[in-house]
Motif scaffolding. Structure first.
Motif, mmCIF file in Angstrom:
data_model
loop_
_atom_site.group_PDB
_atom_site.id
_atom_site.type_symbol
_atom_site.label_atom_id
_atom_site.label_comp_id
_atom_site.label_asym_id
_atom_site.label_seq_id
_atom_site.Cartn_x
_atom_site.Cartn_y
_atom_site.Cartn_z
ATOM 1 N N SER A 152 18.680 -1.607 51.812
ATOM 2 C CA SER A 152 18.365 -2.405 52.987
ATOM 3 C C SER A 152 17.163 -1.790 53.683
ATOM 4 C CB SER A 152 19.558 -2.482 53.944
ATOM 5 O OG SER A 152 19.884 -1.183 54.427
ATOM 6 N N PHE A 153 16.677 -2.460 54.670
ATOM 7 C CA PHE A 153 15.552 -1.956 55.436
ATOM 8 C C PHE A 153 15.902 -2.107 56.903
ATOM 9 C CE2 PHE A 153 11.403 -0.320 54.612
ATOM 10 C CZ PHE A 153 10.691 -0.497 55.780
ATOM 11 N N GLU A 154 16.753 -1.216 57.391
ATOM 12 C CA GLU A 154 17.288 -1.331 58.732
ATOM 13 C C GLU A 154 17.201 0.004 59.465
ATOM 14 O OE1 GLU A 154 21.233 -2.788 58.386
ATOM 15 O OE2 GLU A 154 20.645 -4.721 57.540
ATOM 16 N N GLY A 155 16.937 -0.082 60.764
ATOM 17 C CA GLY A 155 16.858 1.106 61.594
ATOM 18 C C GLY A 155 16.390 0.732 62.984
ATOM 19 N N ASP A 156 16.399 1.697 63.878
ATOM 20 C CA ASP A 156 15.974 1.437 65.251
ATOM 21 C C ASP A 156 14.473 1.180 65.348
ATOM 22 O OD1 ASP A 156 18.548 1.726 66.162
ATOM 23 O OD2 ASP A 156 18.334 3.872 66.543
ATOM 24 N N CYS A 157 13.717 1.667 64.367
ATOM 25 C CA CYS A 157 12.277 1.434 64.333
ATOM 26 C C CYS A 157 11.847 1.425 62.871
ATOM 27 C CB CYS A 157 11.517 2.494 65.109
ATOM 28 S SG CYS A 157 11.600 4.137 64.354
ATOM 29 N N TRP A 159 9.782 3.327 61.323
ATOM 30 C CA TRP A 159 9.687 4.655 60.732
ATOM 31 C C TRP A 159 11.060 5.133 60.256
ATOM 32 C CZ3 TRP A 159 4.931 6.610 59.904
ATOM 33 C CH2 TRP A 159 3.874 6.046 60.626
ATOM 34 N N GLU A 160 12.079 4.911 61.075
ATOM 35 C CA GLU A 160 13.430 5.319 60.694
ATOM 36 C C GLU A 160 13.923 4.508 59.508
ATOM 37 O OE1 GLU A 160 17.936 5.765 62.577
ATOM 38 O OE2 GLU A 160 16.415 4.600 63.643
ATOM 39 N N ALA A 161 13.677 3.195 59.531
ATOM 40 C CA ALA A 161 14.111 2.333 58.422
ATOM 41 C C ALA A 161 13.472 2.778 57.117
ATOM 42 C CB ALA A 161 13.765 0.885 58.731
ATOM 43 N N ASP A 162 12.208 3.122 57.166
ATOM 44 C CA ASP A 162 11.489 3.546 55.969
ATOM 45 C C ASP A 162 12.052 4.859 55.433
ATOM 46 O OD1 ASP A 162 9.537 3.065 54.061
ATOM 47 O OD2 ASP A 162 8.003 4.177 55.136
ATOM 48 N N LYS A 163 12.400 5.777 56.343
ATOM 49 C CA LYS A 163 12.951 7.073 55.931
ATOM 50 C C LYS A 163 14.328 6.919 55.304
ATOM 51 C CE LYS A 163 14.122 11.659 57.760
ATOM 52 N NZ LYS A 163 14.152 12.521 58.973
ATOM 53 N N ILE A 164 15.194 6.118 55.935
ATOM 54 C CA ILE A 164 16.548 5.905 55.402
ATOM 55 C C ILE A 164 16.486 5.199 54.052
ATOM 56 C CG2 ILE A 164 18.739 4.710 55.796
ATOM 57 C CD1 ILE A 164 18.265 5.072 58.798
ATOM 58 N N ASN A 165 15.583 4.245 53.930
ATOM 59 C CA ASN A 165 15.455 3.462 52.707
ATOM 60 C C ASN A 165 15.155 4.339 51.488
ATOM 61 O OD1 ASN A 165 13.227 1.978 50.838
ATOM 62 N ND2 ASN A 165 14.779 0.500 51.513
ATOM 63 N N ALA A 166 14.473 5.462 51.695
ATOM 64 C CA ALA A 166 14.043 6.318 50.585
ATOM 65 C C ALA A 166 15.205 6.853 49.765
ATOM 66 C CB ALA A 166 13.191 7.471 51.114
ATOM 67 N N THR A 167 16.398 6.949 50.353
ATOM 68 C CA THR A 167 17.557 7.520 49.654
ATOM 69 C C THR A 167 18.548 6.461 49.194
ATOM 70 O OG1 THR A 167 18.763 7.830 51.746
ATOM 71 C CG2 THR A 167 17.353 9.635 51.009
ATOM 72 N N MET A 168 18.223 5.199 49.360
ATOM 73 C CA MET A 168 19.155 4.123 49.041
ATOM 74 C C MET A 168 19.036 3.664 47.586
ATOM 75 S SD MET A 168 19.110 1.645 52.388
ATOM 76 C CE MET A 168 20.104 2.051 53.819
ATOM 77 N N GLY A 169 20.102 3.019 47.118
ATOM 78 C CA GLY A 169 20.097 2.437 45.787
ATOM 79 C C GLY A 169 20.299 3.462 44.690
ATOM 80 N N ALA A 196 12.714 -6.312 46.245
ATOM 81 C CA ALA A 196 13.070 -6.517 47.647
ATOM 82 C C ALA A 196 13.579 -5.216 48.251
ATOM 83 C CB ALA A 196 14.141 -7.609 47.782
ATOM 84 N N GLU A 197 13.227 -4.979 49.497
ATOM 85 C CA GLU A 197 13.726 -3.849 50.295
ATOM 86 C C GLU A 197 13.268 -2.481 49.803
ATOM 87 O OE1 GLU A 197 14.764 -5.184 52.734
ATOM 88 O OE2 GLU A 197 15.981 -6.907 52.273
ATOM 89 N N PHE A 198 12.093 -2.402 49.219
ATOM 90 C CA PHE A 198 11.582 -1.102 48.790
ATOM 91 C C PHE A 198 10.611 -0.579 49.841
ATOM 92 C CE2 PHE A 198 12.307 -0.073 44.115
ATOM 93 C CZ PHE A 198 13.495 -0.789 44.067
ATOM 94 N N GLY A 199 11.003 0.552 50.476
ATOM 95 C CA GLY A 199 10.131 1.209 51.437
ATOM 96 C C GLY A 199 9.076 2.051 50.739
ATOM 97 N N THR A 200 8.362 2.847 51.515
ATOM 98 C CA THR A 200 7.204 3.575 50.996
ATOM 99 C C THR A 200 7.563 4.499 49.837
ATOM 100 O OG1 THR A 200 6.291 3.556 53.242
ATOM 101 C CG2 THR A 200 5.237 5.002 51.638
ATOM 102 N N GLU A 201 8.529 5.393 50.035
ATOM 103 C CA GLU A 201 8.870 6.364 48.996
ATOM 104 C C GLU A 201 9.481 5.702 47.767
ATOM 105 O OE1 GLU A 201 10.805 10.019 50.031
ATOM 106 O OE2 GLU A 201 10.076 9.934 52.096
ATOM 107 N N LYS A 202 10.392 4.757 47.977
ATOM 108 C CA LYS A 202 11.001 4.075 46.837
ATOM 109 C C LYS A 202 9.951 3.319 46.030
ATOM 110 C CE LYS A 202 14.871 2.004 46.491
ATOM 111 N NZ LYS A 202 15.534 2.870 45.478
ATOM 112 N N LEU A 203 9.066 2.630 46.705
ATOM 113 C CA LEU A 203 8.039 1.859 46.011
ATOM 114 C C LEU A 203 7.109 2.779 45.222
ATOM 115 C CD1 LEU A 203 6.642 -0.819 45.408
ATOM 116 C CD2 LEU A 203 5.354 -0.563 47.537
ATOM 117 N N GLN A 204 6.701 3.905 45.831
ATOM 118 C CA GLN A 204 5.810 4.841 45.150
ATOM 119 C C GLN A 204 6.458 5.401 43.886
ATOM 120 O OE1 GLN A 204 2.291 6.297 46.102
ATOM 121 N NE2 GLN A 204 2.862 6.068 43.948
ATOM 122 N N ARG A 205 7.714 5.814 43.991
ATOM 123 C CA ARG A 205 8.411 6.359 42.815
ATOM 124 C C ARG A 205 8.605 5.289 41.747
ATOM 125 N NH1 ARG A 205 12.033 8.607 46.816
ATOM 126 N NH2 ARG A 205 13.635 7.131 46.095
#
Length: 317
Positions: A152-157, A159-169, A196-205
């Motif tokens: 998912s891509f959820e968070g208070d902002c 930046w937080e959503a992007d950071k949490i997303n990196a460890t998902m899936g 869908a729902e790939f943040g910066t780190e997930k997309l790069q990897r």
């Protein structure tokens, strides 16, 4: 074991739909409401004419032939083909687009559900794609987006959503699944692939591990203000188009599907209930995938055809 395919048919009614329509319902409500509507329409179409009808299947007054005890039997409005139960039956002869194929941008978004085994995802991709191509009478689609469970891509902002997303899936499962899509791309059945729902780190990897890189990354920023700047920068550098959406990740939970097919007031009456084991199919119902498709007429800026298919498996003890 019984394979089940559910369908909504074309949910665009009253003429073509503008692509950005305010107040569009969330995808899970759109899916369940559209399935219920299609089930009811099929039951009414195939219900025997009651006393007081005009003899051609149309009913007078306030009669509701699909409610209560007068609900038609399941085999009258569903059909089995090649060991697959279609709910409801599909009139393939009425399928197809109105204009030349070149006028359309056809998108298929495939949701892999958390209840389904990863090992069967290749089968799900082929099954969903074949159904959509048969429904629209086309030989290829323009964009196939896959949505993996647990991301998912959820968070208070942002930046937080992007950071949490990196460890998902599950990155290993995602890369293996992607190979099935790459085959379709190489065969010319899909022009572009997306995730869908790939943040910066997930997309790069992910880009570093796949042969055919995604052309699209679709994210949901409903809880954030903006797309994270690092993701925007990465997407621009790698040539990945960023799109936003309002879809649910777990679009069809087991309980929702069982309610849709059960004997409740809004159910289809396909599955047996606890009170009477003889009034339907029995077993453990496993939702596997959902396919959301749209046929967009590019030069007119409207959606002509939109709908859903869903796949499930009923496992008997």
């Amino acid at each position: 074991m019984t394979r089940i395919v559910l369908s909504t048919g074309n949910i665009v009614t009253g003429g073509p739909s503008i692509i950005r329509k305010p107040g569009t319902p969330r995808s899970n409500l759109e899916l369940t409401n559209s399935l219920r509507s299609n089930f009811q329409a099929a039951q009414e179409d195939y219900a025997p004419s009651p006393v007081g009808s005009n003899g051609n299947g149309h009913h007078h007054g306030n009669e509701h032939p699909v409610n209560g005890n007068s609900r038609p039997t399941a085999d009258s409005w569903t059909t089995s083909e090649d060991s697959v139960l279609y709910v409801p039956r599909i009139d393939w002869a009425a399928a197809g687009l109105q204009e030349d194929r070149a006028q359309y941008e056809i998108t298929l978004k495939l949701f892999f559900l958390p209840t389904a085994p990863v090992a069967k995802r290749r089968e799900y991709v082929h099954e969903a794609l074949q159904l959509v191509m048969k429904e629209l009478r086309v030989e290829h689609i323009d964009l196939l987006i896959v949505s993996f469970p647990g991301i998912s891509f959820e968070g208070d902002c942002e930046w937080e959503a992007d950071k949490i997303n990196a460890t998902m899936g599950n990155e290993e499962d995602e890369v293996v699944t992607w190979a099935a899509l790459e085959n379709l791309y190489e065969q010319g059945k899909v022009s572009r692939l997306g995730i869908a729902e790939f943040g910066t780190e997930k997309l790069q990897r992910f880009i570093s591990r796949v042969k055919v890189r995604p052309a699209v990354d679709q994210i949901n920023i409903k809880d954030c203000c903006n797309v994270p700047p690092p993701l925007t920068k990465l997407a621009k550098r790698e040539g990945v188009e960023l799109l936003t959406h309002g879809d649910c990740t777990d679009i069809l939970p087991s309980g929702t599907l069982r309610e849709l097919l059960g004997h409740s007031a809004q159910g289809a009456g396909i599955l047996a209930d606890d009170e009477n084991a003889q009034n339907g199919l029995r077993g453990n119902l496993i939702p596997e995938w959902v396919a959301k498709y749209t046929a967009f007429v590019s030069y007119r800026g409207v959606i002509e055809n939109k709908g859903y298919f869903a796949g499930a498996e009923l496992v008997t003890a």
